[in-house]
Every structure is written in C-alpha cells, then in structure tokens.
Design a protein around this motif. Structure first.
Motif, short mmCIF file in Angstrom:
data_model
loop_
_atom_site.label_atom_id
_atom_site.label_comp_id
_atom_site.label_asym_id
_atom_site.label_seq_id
_atom_site.Cartn_x
_atom_site.Cartn_y
_atom_site.Cartn_z
N ALA A 40 0.83 -1.20 0.00
CA ALA A 40 0.00 0.00 0.00
C ALA A 40 0.87 1.26 0.00
N LEU A 41 1.92 1.26 0.78
CA LEU A 41 2.84 2.41 0.77
C LEU A 41 3.48 2.59 -0.60
N ALA A 42 3.83 1.49 -1.24
CA ALA A 42 4.42 1.57 -2.57
C ALA A 42 3.41 2.14 -3.57
N ALA A 43 2.13 1.75 -3.44
CA ALA A 43 1.11 2.28 -4.33
C ALA A 43 0.92 3.77 -4.12
N ALA A 44 0.90 4.21 -2.85
CA ALA A 44 0.79 5.63 -2.55
C ALA A 44 1.99 6.40 -3.12
N THR A 118 -4.87 -0.03 7.07
CA THR A 118 -4.12 0.80 8.02
C THR A 118 -3.40 1.93 7.29
N VAL A 119 -2.72 1.59 6.19
CA VAL A 119 -2.01 2.61 5.42
C VAL A 119 -2.98 3.56 4.75
N ALA A 120 -4.13 3.06 4.29
CA ALA A 120 -5.14 3.93 3.68
C ALA A 120 -5.60 5.00 4.67
N LEU A 121 -5.83 4.61 5.92
CA LEU A 121 -6.23 5.58 6.94
C LEU A 121 -5.12 6.60 7.20
N MET A 122 -3.89 6.11 7.31
CA MET A 122 -2.77 7.01 7.58
C MET A 122 -2.56 8.01 6.44
N MET A 123 -2.62 7.52 5.19
CA MET A 123 -2.41 8.40 4.06
C MET A 123 -3.56 9.39 3.90
N ALA A 124 -4.78 8.96 4.22
CA ALA A 124 -5.92 9.89 4.15
C ALA A 124 -5.72 11.04 5.13
N SER A 219 -9.09 4.06 0.33
CA SER A 219 -8.56 5.42 0.31
C SER A 219 -9.48 6.34 -0.48
N GLY A 220 -9.93 5.85 -1.64
CA GLY A 220 -10.83 6.65 -2.46
C GLY A 220 -12.12 6.99 -1.73
N LEU A 221 -12.65 6.04 -0.99
CA LEU A 221 -13.87 6.30 -0.21
C LEU A 221 -13.62 7.34 0.88
N LEU A 222 -12.48 7.26 1.53
CA LEU A 222 -12.14 8.22 2.59
C LEU A 222 -11.89 9.61 2.02
N LEU A 223 -11.46 9.67 0.76
CA LEU A 223 -11.05 10.94 0.16
C LEU A 223 -12.12 11.53 -0.76
N GLY A 224 -13.34 11.03 -0.65
CA GLY A 224 -14.45 11.64 -1.37
C GLY A 224 -14.75 11.08 -2.73
N GLY A 225 -14.26 9.91 -3.06
CA GLY A 225 -14.58 9.30 -4.34
C GLY A 225 -16.06 9.00 -4.45
N ASP A 226 -16.62 9.19 -5.64
CA ASP A 226 -18.06 9.05 -5.84
C ASP A 226 -18.41 7.60 -6.21
N PHE A 227 -18.24 6.71 -5.26
CA PHE A 227 -18.64 5.32 -5.41
C PHE A 227 -18.89 4.77 -4.02
N SER A 228 -19.50 3.59 -3.93
CA SER A 228 -19.89 3.03 -2.64
C SER A 228 -19.05 1.80 -2.30
#
Length: 287
Positions: A40-44, A118-124, A219-228
């Motif tokens: 996940a860190l590598a993807a970010a 975990t990384v998604a929350l941290m990066m958000a 991450s997309g959901l946490l950052l406002g992405g328009d999907f469910s």
C-alpha cells in the motif's frame, strides 16, 4: 552459482507452498499484514510520483520497490499464495488438504486487507491534514482511480465485468511470474532484477491487483470518491480476486509444475541408420 535451474525451481515452489499451509496462524497474519501495508505504501508512492511528474511510466518504474522489499523480508501477498500453495496439494504432499489451502488464503486475505487499510487511513490523514481540509492533488487522484475502476466498469455491464476479470488474470500472471522468477536466483540483486520487470509491466498496464486495490479503494472512499462500498466489492474486489487466482495458478503455478516437476515422457529417438556397405578386398564390394 546464483542461478537455480527450472527443475530445482519447481521443487522450491512446491516446498514454499507446503510451508505456508502449515505456518502458524499468528505468523501467517503478521506476514500478510506487513505485506499489505508495504505494498500500500508503494502504491501511494507511485501515485504521488505520477501526479507530481505527470509521467505514469515513472510511477510504474518505482512501484516495484515495495514488492521487492516485502518479498525479501519473507512477507506474503494473496497473489503469491494463490500460485504456490495449491502446488503442495496437487503434488500430494503429506498432510496437505484443501481445507489447509483455503485456511491459508483466508488468513492472508484478512492480513493483507488489514495492512492495506491501516495505510489507507494514515495516508488519508496526510492528504487532508487529518480531514480538516480537502484532499490534495494526490488524494484527489486516488479518489478518481476508485471511481473509474468501479462505476467505470459497471457502466459497461457484463463487458465491464469481463474486462475487470481479464485484467485480474493478467495482473497475477505478471505478479506471480515475479514471485517465481525471484526463486531462480540466490543473490539479492538477482532476485530484485527478476521481480522488477514483471511488476513494472502489471502496474503500468493498469492490471487489477487485489491487494493494491485494498489500499486504493478504501482510500478513495475516505477521500471523497463518488462510489460506494458495494461498488468496490462487487465491481472490483471480488472479480479481481477471482481473476488473480485464475491467472496465478493457471499461467504460472501449473505451467511450471507441469513441465518441470511432472515432465511428459520423452519422445523415442529414431533408430540409427544402417552402416553403408564396405569393401572386404580392394575393388570388391560386399553385396
């Protein structure tokens, strides 16, 4: 020598799959958690580089650093165990049962997801200053990725689902090739080179990796992405997991196993031609 020949490689693959079946629950979860987090860190990192340079190929060139690190540290991705673990069952290793294979897959999935989340929350938190401002450019890009690769597929119906599945197949064809290729070398440099090439291909081509998506879509959901959440599960994660399973075991695990561990019978060599007649005495040929 730092090179392992293919027949030895096949044995190493089966041995690795057998070891993962019998690994303790604690170790399996820890290794899977760390693998999910590092990937996940590598993807970010790769998305950040792509946004800042405007060159997707640069992000693709640098993304494999995470995969190489987690492999060298002995951590496990779902894509890798999809390929290696079934070989121990197919080879009829003592004590290996389908239940053990499914147990390993379930634990690795759970660990990978926990690490990626975990990384998604941290990066958000980083992208939004703890959700006090709108996402920065990288955060916005991740949100758009989530939309295009969920509802973007859904807009095409069955054709979109098939496309998603095929991208999952091709992804783990490349990723598992990286896992297996790393076993060919006994040196760190050789392993890194062998892994880097197929991982670069999968990332740049936009193939679907179930564990990378465990980071991108939450991450997309946490950052406002328009999907469910339902869009993510139905129109990405489930088809991607199935595609990754088919791609890894079909195009990497079984092909190496079939031709190097259980080779076919060699064809019979043609009989040597009869020798030409020779003369017993000068000028006289044997009839």
């Amino acid at each position: 020598m730092s090179y392992v020949n293919p027949s030895e490689l096949a044995t190493k693959m089966i041995d690795a799959g057998e070891a993962k079946v019998f690994m303790s629950t604690r170790d399996t979860l820890i290794r899977a958690y760390m693998a999910g987090a590092i990937l996940a860190l590598a993807a970010a990192f790769a998305v950040t580089v792509t946004v800042q340079t405007g060159q997707p190929v640069v992000g693709a060139l640098l993304f494999p650093v995470g995969f190489c690190l987690l492999y060298l540290l002995g951590f496990d991705l779902l894509t890798g165990v999809f390929t290696l673990v079934p070989l121990a069952l197919i080879d009829k290793r003592p004590g290996v049962r389908l239940r053990g294979v499914l147990r390993n897959w379930g634990l690795v999935f759970a660990g990978n997801f926990a690490g990626a989340l975990t990384v998604a929350l941290m990066m958000a938190v980083i992208f939004t200053f703890a959700f006090s401002v709108d996402p920065n450019a990288v955060g916005q890009a991740i949100g758009k990725i989530g939309e295009s690769r969920t509802v973007g597929y859904a807009d095409h119906g069955a054709a979109g689902m098939l496309t998603l599945f095929i991208r999952g197949v091709l992804c783990n064809w490349m990723v598992s090739t990286g896992v297996v290729a790393a076993m060919i070398s006994t040196s760190v440099s050789g392993k890194v080179i062998a892994m880097w090439m197929p991982i670069l291909v999968f990332f740049y081509m936009g193939f679907e990796h179930s564990v990378v998506n465990m980071f991108l879509f939450p991450s997309g959901l946490l950052l406002g992405g328009d999907f469910s959440v339902a869009d993510y599960v139905v129109w990405n994660e489930i088809p991607t997991v199935v595609g990754n399973l088919v791609g890894g075991i079909t195009f990497v695990g079984l092909t190496v196993y079939a031709t190097h561990a259980r080779t076919g019978a060699s064809r019979r060599r043609p009989a040597a031609p009869a020798p030409a007649p020779v003369a017993e005495d000068a000028g006289v040929l044997v009839q």
